[in-house]
Design an enzyme around this catalytic site. Structure first.
Site, PDB file in Angstrom:
ATOM      1  N   ARG A  14      12.967  20.535   3.545  1.00  0.00           N
ATOM      2  CA  ARG A  14      13.459  20.034   4.833  1.00  0.00           C
ATOM      3  C   ARG A  14      14.424  21.064   5.456  1.00  0.00           C
ATOM      4  O   ARG A  14      14.070  21.773   6.383  1.00  0.00           O
ATOM      5  CB  ARG A  14      14.158  18.683   4.622  1.00  0.00           C
ATOM      6  CG  ARG A  14      14.337  17.870   5.889  1.00  0.00           C
ATOM      7  CD  ARG A  14      15.558  18.252   6.697  1.00  0.00           C
ATOM      8  NE  ARG A  14      16.800  18.164   5.931  1.00  0.00           N
ATOM      9  CZ  ARG A  14      17.958  18.651   6.363  1.00  0.00           C
ATOM     10  NH1 ARG A  14      18.030  19.263   7.514  1.00  0.00           N
ATOM     11  NH2 ARG A  14      19.040  18.562   5.619  1.00  0.00           N
ATOM     12  N   ASP A  15      15.602  21.189   4.892  1.00  0.00           N
ATOM     13  CA  ASP A  15      16.629  22.052   5.491  1.00  0.00           C
ATOM     14  C   ASP A  15      16.176  23.510   5.528  1.00  0.00           C
ATOM     15  O   ASP A  15      16.354  24.212   6.520  1.00  0.00           O
ATOM     16  CB  ASP A  15      17.926  21.917   4.681  1.00  0.00           C
ATOM     17  CG  ASP A  15      19.149  22.359   5.475  1.00  0.00           C
ATOM     18  OD1 ASP A  15      18.980  23.043   6.502  1.00  0.00           O
ATOM     19  OD2 ASP A  15      20.272  22.030   5.067  1.00  0.00           O
ATOM     20  N   HIS A 211      26.697  18.530   0.528  1.00  0.00           N
ATOM     21  CA  HIS A 211      25.664  19.454   1.009  1.00  0.00           C
ATOM     22  C   HIS A 211      26.383  20.734   1.433  1.00  0.00           C
ATOM     23  O   HIS A 211      27.142  20.721   2.389  1.00  0.00           O
ATOM     24  CB  HIS A 211      24.952  18.787   2.189  1.00  0.00           C
ATOM     25  CG  HIS A 211      23.885  19.603   2.832  1.00  0.00           C
ATOM     26  ND1 HIS A 211      22.554  19.440   2.558  1.00  0.00           N
ATOM     27  CD2 HIS A 211      23.948  20.605   3.749  1.00  0.00           C
ATOM     28  CE1 HIS A 211      21.839  20.287   3.288  1.00  0.00           C
ATOM     29  NE2 HIS A 211      22.658  21.003   4.020  1.00  0.00           N
ATOM     30  N   HIS A 213      26.481  25.044   2.157  1.00  0.00           N
ATOM     31  CA  HIS A 213      25.766  26.275   2.491  1.00  0.00           C
ATOM     32  C   HIS A 213      26.538  27.461   1.903  1.00  0.00           C
ATOM     33  O   HIS A 213      27.719  27.348   1.589  1.00  0.00           O
ATOM     34  CB  HIS A 213      25.635  26.407   4.010  1.00  0.00           C
ATOM     35  CG  HIS A 213      24.563  25.524   4.583  1.00  0.00           C
ATOM     36  ND1 HIS A 213      23.688  25.936   5.555  1.00  0.00           N
ATOM     37  CD2 HIS A 213      24.206  24.245   4.300  1.00  0.00           C
ATOM     38  CE1 HIS A 213      22.857  24.952   5.859  1.00  0.00           C
ATOM     39  NE2 HIS A 213      23.152  23.908   5.119  1.00  0.00           N
ATOM     40  N   CYS A 244      20.758  32.339   7.530  1.00  0.00           N
ATOM     41  CA  CYS A 244      21.748  31.964   8.520  1.00  0.00           C
ATOM     42  C   CYS A 244      21.793  33.065   9.560  1.00  0.00           C
ATOM     43  O   CYS A 244      22.092  34.207   9.259  1.00  0.00           O
ATOM     44  CB  CYS A 244      23.121  31.802   7.884  1.00  0.00           C
ATOM     45  SG  CYS A 244      24.401  31.504   9.108  1.00  0.00           S
ATOM     46  N   ASN A 253      21.257  27.275   2.505  1.00  0.00           N
ATOM     47  CA  ASN A 253      21.765  26.361   1.490  1.00  0.00           C
ATOM     48  C   ASN A 253      22.103  27.140   0.227  1.00  0.00           C
ATOM     49  O   ASN A 253      21.595  28.234   0.009  1.00  0.00           O
ATOM     50  CB  ASN A 253      20.685  25.322   1.156  1.00  0.00           C
ATOM     51  CG  ASN A 253      20.374  24.446   2.337  1.00  0.00           C
ATOM     52  OD1 ASN A 253      21.113  23.545   2.654  1.00  0.00           O
ATOM     53  ND2 ASN A 253      19.280  24.745   3.026  1.00  0.00           N
TER      54      ASN A 253
HETATM   55 ZN    ZN Z   1      22.079  22.213   5.633  1.00  0.00          ZN
END
Ligand code: ZN
Length: 319
Positions: A14-15, A211, A213, A244, A253
């Site tokens: 997903r992410d 969560h 990063h 990123c 992540n």
């Molecule tokens: Zn994220």
């Protein structure tokens, strides 16, 4: 928690996938999810129910959920931005739904075009929908407190704001809230203080996950801080995919392989076979040509004589 100390929640499908240009073929996603679940990863966020126009990478989420639900023992999670997404998630039969609420209101407006008030109303509607389901069909609902450690538009987000929204999400009927460093701004002191403040307000059992990063290289320092505050579920992404745009060479992540190595080396059981996990990377690599994968453990390999916490320390004759 099935004899494990820390739950690793894989969010790469997903992410990770929503943050890169390439669209991973549906069959490759299925192969990835199956292979990673087979290593013992207990929970995978497999996609997001958003309009395909917004995120074409997530257009096959219903099919991916159907596949993931055939894997025994796996908790199948998805992200939804609104009521419509939650309806689709319920139809698909997921085990867990996360709805993100950006603690910075400007970010929330840009992300989902809703004020905080409107978002809390949306959560209430979702809770009503879930409450109409038979208990064994009711997915767990997590309110994700996004941009909790700072926002790329507003900058600082006051701790009091994050706590207030956490309380409001719980009052609206979420089963739990999770803290999310969407922007990669967090530092360990901040993680410690925010986890403590939110848990004090909503109760320890209603705030168990984080969560993070690795945008500025503090991902694992932040993991340690979270663990020391009692957090027991940590999100990560295989190969740290996602990247990123603001920090070239930095993963998005935190990297699942490095996270599992860290936890297992510290004596914390994840239930994951790390050697098998390192093999799963090949599937992702092949399915995403040209995309950069991150992580140190996959390059360096496991230390000589490494004894993971999750495996018997003395091999039995049956092995
Ligand atoms: Zn994220």
């Amino acid at each position: 928690m099935r004899g494990i100390d820390i739950e690793v929640s894989e969010v790469g499908p997903r992410d990770g996938l929503q943050s890169i240009k390439s669209i991973m073929p549906t069959e490759a996603k299925k192969a990835w999810i199956s292979a990673e679940a087979a290593t013992g990863v207990p929970e995978i966020e497999v996609g997001s129910f958003v309009p395909p126009k917004v995120l074409p990478q997530m257009a096959d989420t219903a099919e991916i959920v159907a596949h993931a639900l055939t894997i025994e023992g796996l908790t199948v999670a998805v992200l939804v931005p609104n009521f419509k997404g939650a309806e689709n998630a319920v139809k698909a039969g997921v085990h867990k739904i996360t709805i993100p609420l950006s603690t910075s209101e400007t970010h929330n407006l840009r992300n989902v075009n809703r004020t905080h008030e409107q978002m809390i109303d949306e959560v209430r509607r979702i809770v009503d929908l879930l409450n109409d389901l038979p208990p064994d069909k009711r997915p767990k609902l997590e309110g994700g407190l996004s941009t909790a450690f700072g926002c790329t538009i507003e900058g600082d987000v006051p701790q009091s704001k994050v706590v207030e929204l956490g309380v409001r999400l719980m009052e609206a009927g979420c089963d739990e809230v999770g803290l999310s460093d969407t922007s990669g701004y967090a530092n360990p002191t901040q993680v410690r203080e925010l986890v403590r403040a939110v848990r004090a307000a909503v109760g320890d059992e209603a705030c168990t996950s984080i969560h993070l990063h690795n945008t500025r290289g503090l991902g694992f320092a932040n993991v340690l801080a979270a663990l020391e505050e009692g957090i027991t579920t940590i999100d990560s992404s295989l190969g740290g995919i996602g990247g990123c745009p603001f920090a070239p060479g930095a993963s998005g992540n935190i990297v699942t392989e490095d996270l599992v190595f860290m936890l297992e080396a510290m004596g914390l059981k994840t239930g994951i076979d790390i050697e098998k996990l390192l093999q799963v990377r090949k599937i992702v690599e092949q399915a995403l040509p040209g995309e950069e994968l991150y992580g140190f453990t996959p390059d360096a390999g496991l230390p000589l004589g490494f004894k993971p916490a999750s495996k018997p320390r003395i091999a039995s004759a049956a092995e």
